[in-house]
Design a protein around this motif. Structure first.
Motif, mmCIF file in Angstrom:
data_model
loop_
_atom_site.group_PDB
_atom_site.id
_atom_site.type_symbol
_atom_site.label_atom_id
_atom_site.label_comp_id
_atom_site.label_asym_id
_atom_site.label_seq_id
_atom_site.Cartn_x
_atom_site.Cartn_y
_atom_site.Cartn_z
ATOM 1 N N THR A 151 39.782 -26.339 43.362
ATOM 2 C CA THR A 151 41.155 -28.114 44.067
ATOM 3 C C THR A 151 40.321 -29.212 42.219
ATOM 4 O O THR A 151 41.233 -29.693 41.255
ATOM 5 C CB THR A 151 40.568 -28.543 44.865
ATOM 6 N N GLY A 174 30.148 -29.933 48.589
ATOM 7 C CA GLY A 174 30.177 -30.010 49.597
ATOM 8 C C GLY A 174 28.848 -30.451 50.189
ATOM 9 O O GLY A 174 28.255 -30.445 49.805
ATOM 10 N N ARG A 177 41.850 -31.395 55.792
ATOM 11 C CA ARG A 177 40.021 -31.470 54.915
ATOM 12 C C ARG A 177 40.190 -32.006 54.091
ATOM 13 O O ARG A 177 41.152 -32.823 53.333
ATOM 14 C CB ARG A 177 39.803 -29.572 55.037
ATOM 15 N N SER A 232 39.556 -20.968 49.633
ATOM 16 C CA SER A 232 39.327 -20.664 48.355
ATOM 17 C C SER A 232 38.306 -19.554 48.352
ATOM 18 O O SER A 232 38.648 -18.248 49.203
ATOM 19 C CB SER A 232 38.187 -21.386 48.358
ATOM 20 N N SER A 243 34.278 -25.027 48.817
ATOM 21 C CA SER A 243 33.410 -26.797 49.373
ATOM 22 C C SER A 243 34.593 -27.911 48.123
ATOM 23 O O SER A 243 34.423 -29.040 48.090
ATOM 24 C CB SER A 243 31.867 -27.315 48.374
ATOM 25 N N GLY A 244 35.576 -27.562 47.656
ATOM 26 C CA GLY A 244 36.151 -27.967 46.617
ATOM 27 C C GLY A 244 36.293 -27.844 45.032
ATOM 28 O O GLY A 244 37.060 -28.745 44.585
ATOM 29 N N LEU A 294 38.194 -32.971 51.483
ATOM 30 C CA LEU A 294 37.352 -32.041 50.440
ATOM 31 C C LEU A 294 36.534 -32.832 49.552
ATOM 32 O O LEU A 294 35.171 -32.655 49.836
ATOM 33 C CB LEU A 294 38.000 -31.236 49.006
#
Ligand code: HEM
Ligand SMILES: Nc1ncnc2c1ncn2[C@@H]1O[C@H](COP(=O)(O)OP(=O)(O)OP(=O)(O)O)[C@@H](O)[C@H]1O
Ligand SMILES: Nc1ncnc2c1ncn2[C@@H]1O[C@H](COP(=O)(O)OP(=O)(O)OP(=O)(O)O)[C@@H](O)[C@H]1O
Ligand SMILES: [Mg+2]
Ligand SMILES: [Mg+2]
Lengths: 209, 222, 249, 222, 209
Positions: free
Chosen positions: A42, A208, A14, E132, A38-39, A16
């Motif tokens: 991260t 996202g 994926r 997540s 949605s990241g 992100l």
């Protein structure tokens, strides 16, 4: 002071995010929001240097953080999903050790003050293990209060700091954030809750789809 | 910098005191493993005396290896390790502090206990002396080398057992020279050569293991 | 930097290396087959029986090359791992993980043939002597490397972690090599060295060298094949891989 | 009821397959510990042959003991154990399922590997046979007894080492009869008596250990 | 159906609560609120039978839950602070196993439906480890959806179920709760967030302070 240039992250199959750019100056708050997965986490870990960007780079005062190393980390304070406390130590001990590792040893009185500001009077000397979920988070957040008192860390990166807090604690945290921004600090945070983040300049990134 | 080292050592010692059972259990494990042998092997004194240094050394290695899981495990689980990575201190220094505390808590007691166990196997005074010196040089090396393995397997499920697989091969030279020292002494060859090799291993480990472990931590927490 | 530097970086990109490796594999494979046939013929039919061991010694033509390869591949693997860690080149990390199974295979082969040879020679499959034990440890190191890599899901993290382990494990190689000198053991010392005259018959030596060459070629061919697979797997989202897969369909 | 048992066993087997390295590492730990001994005590074949059954048995006990941490540890950590306590199934049954899976994954491979190691120590065929039978009876008992210890030490920091302390004394009879069987056979006394005692221990453990472990779990999770 | 009689809890030196009485019938929701550390989690675990009350007792359909044992647990579904998922299994597998242990084996299709209802389409086959924070919680909550589909468990006890969820997920959860109450189920929950809990009869207990 904090700049992201063309940041991109890939996890498994994926992608992100990609080509993320922003820059933050003193007194600015970056509010990262977006749906679950949605990241956001991260991105925040990337800003701390815990995750290597798949592409792009993070700069602090014009220099990539990879080169800065300890210099960058001295000005950084990150609170993640986990509370990062030792269960067997008391709140007071936890706070003092965290602070000493950050390079700023504090006295018991100072640490006690910070805990008191977060409404933990009477709980300072209990091992963190027996505290409730919300009380643990309050101990973790006391690091912010302490950093404010010392005027040290200038960049706060906070991943869902409002989780598990009751209304009183949310109020305290909002005030702490406002004070930090007023003093020229930078805050990057995510949250799913609706809270008043009005002080200072607020920038937003929507992650996202 | 030294303040950070001291803070780290103190922190881990305080934690160990809060959990005295941790300290004691490593020691008891050592004692029990050594005591299991006569049960498994049979009671002839002559043979027991011959195998004694080997058994004590193997038990010491197993006991310190078992304790490795605790070296970074808890700090990883509760997120404090991540904070250490973000601290503006050389990570290798913090690692060194942790290893030092770990050795004081798990390695040193073994060294102190060993002569008592050796006595039960009928070792004489000279052999006991060599045994203690060899352990005194060997256990820090074991803790240091183990730190690299522990750091590499962090967050890997089944890490507790995987770590043995990774570090045991590296422990073998320590074992060979350690147990060999006592046997050489018993055979009248003098333990000097073995002991100085052991010392060399310890110094090498002291120089490189913290760096390697710090690098491994950065990789594991990515 | 010179032009050589540029070339080097060009071929350290998986996209350029993939087709290059594809073109090289048949050559190495062919060389491996030819020299293996030649070496086995020399070893089993031409070389004279040993005055002490009779024909049992012929297992040497597999045992010794395998033992050499097992150590050498480990060093090469650690070298690639170090390159991968320092320069962050993806290809070196892939090479390291492609080398491991072959190295483990040779280690196992050396142990196995050694045990087979030990039965007629020493009257037992196994003795706990320093060289045999350290070779066993080498096998454990390979297995540790592979299990660590398998235990971590994120391929980038996996190759960095196992790469570090490979580097740390290098200390074992000199121990194996010198074990014969450090401890007096049952096992043979070095019989080929550059400063002494060879102690064995010329045909034996020739067979041994040819077999070693065959092992080399085999190792290179199989590693290139494996690394091509790894490249495809790790880069499956890049455009050039999509292109390659399209072509092959 | 049997559906729940099967579900539990299948779940743990699937988890083990996802983490094949877990399975392999217990096995390799066993192999490595056995291989360490000759290094520690020296290579004389005659002595090695004498101590072989003891060494293999001690190594098997240590290896399965190390794996105990994983028996309930992960389930405790991620909260699924709490859910098991809240499941409308007899908890002892679920525990039995977990222990069964655990034995298949950690105990059985040891049994299969043992003859190879025995061969390296120069044991003959009859001795190897007895060794395998004794392990086949002994390892399930070890897993079952270990489950009680693992359950009692859940959530106790340093539990990994504490558990050894608790269960090792209980393992001693298993060790004595297990290693004793091989030695008795070698001494020409016949292994029958030892083996039937071992079998009795296994049956007793099968009846009572799951109940005790279930009770221990309820206490640990209060 | 669920009754608490004179419940009391003592932790360390602290009396968290005492003499707590309430009773809940089908279709009723009990909203337990109060500041951090006031004993909400302790109360919920007591209702499940995980913590023994210092005084008083919990009854279900007129019988103490200690005597009922498995019978009570068959009708109970508890989700605590932790997500109770196996990191190495996929969402689908986690859900099916949790359900089978609850005594109600389900097909893959059913479990997939439940996950889809919580917006996890495309993530069913990833090991939970890589999800997540919010996605993990969604997988845990899919058990509620599944129990709704099967019409099984009748008493849901939820400790801060809205944590880490984005707005979409909160909406879904609210709808699931409403449907459960409409079907005559009982819900006990705590939360610090403000969410709309309107369906059914809502009772409140204010802890602490
Ligand atoms: C399981 C048993 C054995 C193992 C693990 C083993 C391992 C090794 C290793 C690691 C080497 C390469 C070392 C070097 O290049 O210096 C080697 C070479 C050699 N081995 Fe073995 N070996 C075993 C059994 C035997 C036996 C039974 C014999 C014959 C009596 C034998 C004869 C040789 C010879 C002649 C060499 C070549 C040495 C040289 O030319 O440098 N090995 N073996
Ligand atoms: N190996 C993988 N394969 C596929 N997807 C992955 C992998 N690893 C991580 N992901 C995805 O990466 C994303 C990680 O997101 P992250 O934790 O940053 O989300 P977040 O925005 O913080 O979400 P939340 O609000 O729930 O905390 C998730 O969508 C996860 O499913
Ligand atoms: N050994 C102990 N000594 C003193 N106080 C204790 C002890 N164990 C637990 N406590 C207290 O008991 C309370 C436990 O509360 P509980 O976890 O039920 O709170 P909660 O209402 O769920 O809070 P939150 O909203 O933060 O989740 C905490 O105030 C904690 O400090
Ligand atoms: Mg997140
Ligand atoms: Mg709570």
């Amino acid at each position: 002071m904090l700049e992201a240039q063309g940041l991109g992250a890939v996890r498994g199959d994926r992608r992100l995010f990609a080509g993320l750019n922003f820059s933050l100056d003193g007194g600015e708050l970056l509010y990262v929001h977006g749906p679950n997965g949605s990241g956001k986490t991260t991105l925040l870990r990337m800003l701390c240097g815990l995750v290597m960007p798949a592409e792009g780079e993070v700069r602090w005062r014009g220099e990539t953080i990879r080169r800065l190393g300890d210099e960058y980390r001295r000005e950084l304070l990150y609170l993640g999903h986990t509370v990062a406390l030792k269960d067997d130590l008391t709140g007071l001990e936890n706070l003092r050790i965290a602070s000493a590792l950050q390079g700023a040893a504090v006295h018991e009185a100072q640490a006690g003050e910070a805990l008191a500001a977060l409404g933990l009077t009477g709980f300072e000397d209990l091992p963190v293990r027996v505290l409730s979920q919300g009380q643990k988070r309050r101990v973790a957040l006391a690091r912010l209060q302490l950093s404010l008192q010392l005027g040290r860390a200038c960049l706060w990166i906070l991943d869902e700091p409002f989780t598990a807090l009751d209304k009183a604690a949310i109020g305290v945290l909002e005030a702490v954030l406002a004070a930090h921004l007023e003093g020229g600090g930078i805050v990057v945070l995510t949250t799913h809750q609706e809270v008043a983040l009005t002080a200072g300049v607020t920038k937003e990134i929507a992650m996202g789809g | 910098m030294l303040a950070a080292l001291r803070c780290m050592v103190m922190r881990d010692l305080v934690l160990a005191v809060r959990r005295v059972s941790d300290v004691l259990t490593t020691l008891f494990f050592f004692v029990i493993v050594v005591s299991l042998f006569p049960l498994g092997v049979g009671p002839e004194m002559e043979m027991l005396r011959t195998i004694a240094p080997g058994v004590v050394w193997v038990a010491a290695i197993l006991a310190s290896m078992l304790a490795l899981g605790r070296l970074f495990g808890h700090d990883y689980g509760d997120g404090t390790l991540e904070q250490m990575l973000l601290a503006p201190q050389p990570l290798a220094l913090l690692v060194l502090g942790k290893v030092l505390a770990h050795w004081l808590v798990t390695g040193l007691p073994l060294v102190l206990m060993a002569p008592l166990l050796g006595l039960q196997f009928g070792l004489d005074t000279v052999a006991l002396e060599v045994l203690v010196i060899s352990l005194l040089l060997g256990t820090p090396a074991i803790s240091l080398i183990g730190a690299v393995g522990a750091a590499l397997t962090l967050g890997v499920r089944g890490g507790g057992v995987l770590v043995s697989l990774l570090v045991l091969p590296l422990y073998i030279p320590v074992l060979i020279f350690g147990a060999g020292a006592v046997e050489a002494e018993a055979a009248g060859l003098g333990a000097g050569g073995h002991l100085s090799l052991l010392g060399a291993i310890a110094v090498l480990a002291l120089c490189f293991a913290p760096l390697a472990a710090a690098a491994a931590l950065r990789i594991s927490l990515e | 930097m010179s032009t050589a530097g540029i070339n080097w970086f060009k071929y350290s990109s998986p996209a350029t290396f993939y087709p290059l490796a594809g073109r090289m594999i048949p050559w190495f494979a062919a060389l491996a087959v030819v020299s293996a046939v030649a070496g086995l013929y020399l070893g089993f039919f031409v070389a004279p029986p040993d005055y002490q061991q009779g024909d049992a010694y012929r297992i040497m033509f597999i045992h010794v090359p395998a033992a050499w390869m097992s150590m050498f591949i480990y060093v090469v693997m650690a070298g690639y791992a170090a390159l991968g860690l320092i320069f962050n080149t993806r290809l070196s990390a892939m090479m390291a993980s492609a080398l491991a199974p072959t190295g483990a295979m040779f280690t196992f082969l050396a142990l196995w043939t050694g045990a087979l040879w030990g039965k007629p020679m020493w009257g037992t499959w196994w003795v706990w002597d320093a060289r045999l034990t350290s070779e066993l440890i080498l096998l454990f190191l390979y297995i540790g490397y592979m299990s660590l890599e398998a235990a971590i899901d994120d391929p980038r993290r996996a190759s960095r972690a196992s790469g570090l382990l490979a580097i740390v494990g290098v200390v074992n190689v000199p121990i194996i090599y010198y074990s014969v000198q450090w401890w007096n053991t049952l096992h043979q010392g070095a019989s080929i060295s550059f400063d002494k005259a060879p102690t064995m018959a010329a045909t034996m030596l020739a067979a041994l060298l040819v077999m070693t060459f065959a092992c080399w070629m085999y190792a290179i061919a199989i590693v290139l094949m494996r690394v091509r697979n790894i490249i495809l797997e790790r880069e499956r989202h890049s455009e050039w891989v999509m292109g390659v897969l399209e072509e092959e369909k």
